[in-house]
Design an enzyme around this catalytic site. Structure first.
Site, PDB file in Angstrom:
ATOM      1  N   GLU A   1      32.655 -54.378  39.557  1.00  0.00           N
ATOM      2  CA  GLU A   1      34.055 -53.960  39.441  1.00  0.00           C
ATOM      3  C   GLU A   1      34.346 -53.680  37.978  1.00  0.00           C
ATOM      4  OE1 GLU A   1      37.206 -56.416  41.104  1.00  0.00           O
ATOM      5  OE2 GLU A   1      35.943 -57.004  42.789  1.00  0.00           O
TER       6      GLU A   1
HETATM    7  P1  P53 Z   1      44.292 -55.620  41.361  1.00  0.00           P
HETATM    8  C1  P53 Z   1      42.923 -61.212  39.288  1.00  0.00           C
HETATM    9  C2  P53 Z   1      42.278 -61.097  38.070  1.00  0.00           C
HETATM   10  C3  P53 Z   1      41.154 -60.308  37.979  1.00  0.00           C
HETATM   11  C4  P53 Z   1      40.662 -59.633  39.083  1.00  0.00           C
HETATM   12  O1  P53 Z   1      42.917 -56.199  40.855  1.00  0.00           O
HETATM   13  C5  P53 Z   1      41.299 -59.764  40.295  1.00  0.00           C
HETATM   14  C6  P53 Z   1      42.429 -60.549  40.399  1.00  0.00           C
HETATM   15  C7  P53 Z   1      43.161 -60.674  41.684  1.00  0.00           C
HETATM   16  O2  P53 Z   1      44.227 -59.775  41.702  1.00  0.00           O
HETATM   17  O3  P53 Z   1      40.859 -59.182  41.422  1.00  0.00           O
HETATM   18  C8  P53 Z   1      39.736 -58.315  41.463  1.00  0.00           C
HETATM   19  O4  P53 Z   1      44.075 -55.073  42.717  1.00  0.00           O
HETATM   20  C9  P53 Z   1      39.341 -58.331  42.905  1.00  0.00           C
HETATM   21  C10 P53 Z   1      39.765 -57.110  43.666  1.00  0.00           C
HETATM   22  C11 P53 Z   1      41.004 -56.510  43.019  1.00  0.00           C
HETATM   23  C12 P53 Z   1      40.628 -56.050  41.624  1.00  0.00           C
HETATM   24  O5  P53 Z   1      40.140 -57.124  40.852  1.00  0.00           O
HETATM   25  O6  P53 Z   1      45.221 -56.776  41.337  1.00  0.00           O
HETATM   26  O7  P53 Z   1      38.011 -58.663  43.166  1.00  0.00           O
HETATM   27  O8  P53 Z   1      39.938 -57.471  44.994  1.00  0.00           O
HETATM   28  O9  P53 Z   1      41.584 -55.485  43.739  1.00  0.00           O
HETATM   29  C13 P53 Z   1      41.763 -55.395  40.861  1.00  0.00           C
HETATM   30  O10 P53 Z   1      44.668 -54.528  40.393  1.00  0.00           O
END
Ligand code: P53
Length: 482
Positions: A379
């Site tokens: 990611e």
């Molecule tokens: P969103 C918190 C901090 C870092 C990553 O996040 C996180 C989160 C939870 O919100 O989640 C990861 O959608 C996760 C994915 C998520 C992505 O980062 O809040 O593994 O499911 O969608 C991005 O912008």
């Protein structure tokens, strides 16, 4: 192995999670997951976790982008960009609707057969997460999520069914997504998503932290058992852990800031130490004891942890963390959020996430030095508002700029520093529901999906400028970044 160039076979692609794009939340026998009881929020208003589904509230994961019925079209678009790999998760509640069911749901298993077959048709390798923020709600309500030892058995049963069924279709597995995020133990949202814990009103921070160590331990044991069983089912499986890695920067060179950065690290990144080394680091054992926490950790558990160490370390990278000892001294660190401060040298996204491309090279070096294991970026990316022009085009140069800088730092880590890296899977190659806020308008995609925060839109897919850009990046194995 050291490679002076980006290796052949490098896994370029993208990453998603079932609950954030599939929709069809109650079709073909699927049960209710914790994500199905989360409402939509905003950049400043957190999502609400309701006790079951309350009519009239907006639950964005129920329909999401309806990937469940659009996956053929969507995988085809990813293939058009040249994807070599696609990371998604298996929604636990499609396979075990309640989590403690005796038999799996065949219709759910069939869906993933079809999805993986579609990937292979285009030469796309599926990278599969077993638990990604979508624990069955029944396990939350009846057992208290992962604070209950029984959850180990339910997770292992789910993992075993998936390993056996997809033995010849999936080689790369991840047990738990961002297991370390729960070190923010007083964040109700992260505890519910990661471990299926709903804190009772009035619980103290100490009680919450104790619950986090217990749940974390049971998850680590469940993961280790799954690794052991998976390797027996297919010795070629590559089974990894997954953390949200955010290198810690001290705000100043003072001893207090530097030591605070170390303490912060020790309290956040021990999960992957257990996954990789099969035992708890001393800093964690000492902290648990000093606080009088007595998690249920048996001698047998400790053997299992040693026997089920992971093959690789996968991580998400979004930003670094800067800490300052102004508010909290290193020895007083309990609530990690008190140590975090703004980094004055960095710009931020519209959601306040700091943008720090060099941090990715630092992350790759630190994790290599620490674990000596293959790494996998599963990611990375920029959540941003997109504007659709009158002719339907979307000029997302801000996204291209973000990814270009991160890829360039990643390549320095591989080519100059010798990091052994399996692939690069930026988050949300197709727009999907944000985990943190439940919004659709926090977009990461190369592919635009016509749907907004209110749940309105045609669901039509279209190519953003970044789509054509990423296609060139992949075709040149990362050499053409402009
Ligand atoms: P969103 C918190 C901090 C870092 C990553 O996040 C996180 C989160 C939870 O919100 O989640 C990861 O959608 C996760 C994915 C998520 C992505 O980062 O809040 O593994 O499911 O969608 C991005 O912008």
């Amino acid at each position: 192995m050291y490679s002076a160039k980006m290796p052949k076979g490098f896994l370029w692609g993208g990453a998603v999670a079932a609950h954030q794009l599939e929709g069809a939340w109650n079709e073909d026998g699927k049960g209710m997951s914790v994500a199905d009881v989360m409402t939509v929020g905003t950049a400043t208003k957190p999502r609400e976790i309701t006790n079951g589904i309350i009519p009239g509230k907006n639950y964005p994961n129920h329909d999401a982008i309806d990937f469940y019925h659009h996956y053929k079209e969507d995988i085809k678009l990813m293939a058009e960009m040249g994807f070599k790999a696609f990371r998604t998760s298996i929604a636990w509640t499609r396979i075990f609707p309640n989590g403690d069911d005796k038999k799996p749901n065949e219709a759910g298993l069939k869906f993933y057969d079809n999805l993986f077959d579609t990937c292979h048709q285009y030469g796309i390798e599926p990278i599969i997460t077993l638990s990604h923020f979508e624990i069955p709600f029944h396990l939350v309500k009846k057992y208290g999520g992962f604070t209950n030892r029984k959850l180990i058995d339910y997770f292992v049963r789910f993992a075993t069914v998936c390993f056996k069924r997809y033995k010849n279709k999936v080689k790369y597995w991840i047990t738990f997504n961002e297991i370390d995020n729960q070190s923010a133990y007083n964040n109700d949202f992260l505890m519910a998503t990661n471990s299926g814990i709903l804190f009772k009103k009035g619980m103290t921070d100490k009680e919450k932290e104790a619950a986090m160590y217990q749940a974390g331990h049971y998850e680590l044991v469940a993961s280790a058992l799954a690794v052991k069983i998976g390797h027996k089912i297919n010795p070629n499986f590559q089974i990894g852990c997954m953390i949200n890695y955010s290198p810690v920067r001290p705000l100043t060179p003072s001893s207090d800031d530097v030591l605070l950065a170390d303490k912060f690290e020790q309290r956040r990144d021990w999960f992957s130490d257990v996954h990789v080394f099969g035992k708890y680091p001393n800093a964690v054992e000492a902290y648990i004891e000093r606080n009088g926490y007595r998690p249920d950790i048996t001698d047998e558990d400790r053997i299992v942890l040693q026997e089920g160490t992971v093959d690789y370390v996968a991580f998400s990278y979004y930003q670094t963390t800067t800490v300052s000892s102004k508010k909290v001294k290193p020895d007083d660190l309990t609530d990690l959020s008190k140590a975090v401060t703004k980094n004055p040298t960095l710009k931020r996204s519209d959601w306040g996430w700091e943008i720090d491309p060099e941090g990715l090279r630092i992350a790759l070096n630190q994790l290599t030095d620490r674990y000596h294991k293959p790494l996998f970026i599963v990611e990375n990316g920029l959540g941003a508002y997109d504007k659709v022009e009158a002719d339907g085009s979307i000029h997302d140069d801000y996204r291209i700029d973000y990814l270009k800088k991160h890829i360039s730092e990643m390549e320095k880590a591989v080519e100059l520093d010798g990091v052994n890296l399996m692939g690069y899977l930026p988050w949300g190659p197709i727009d999907l529901v944000s985990a943190g806020t439940g919004q659709m308008d926090k977009r990461y995609g190369f592919i635009y999906v016509d749907k907004n925060d209110a749940g309105k839109g045609t669901l039509k897919r279209s190519r953003k400028d970044s789509f054509y850009w990423y296609k060139k990046v992949i075709a040149s194995n990362g050499k053409k970044l402009d």
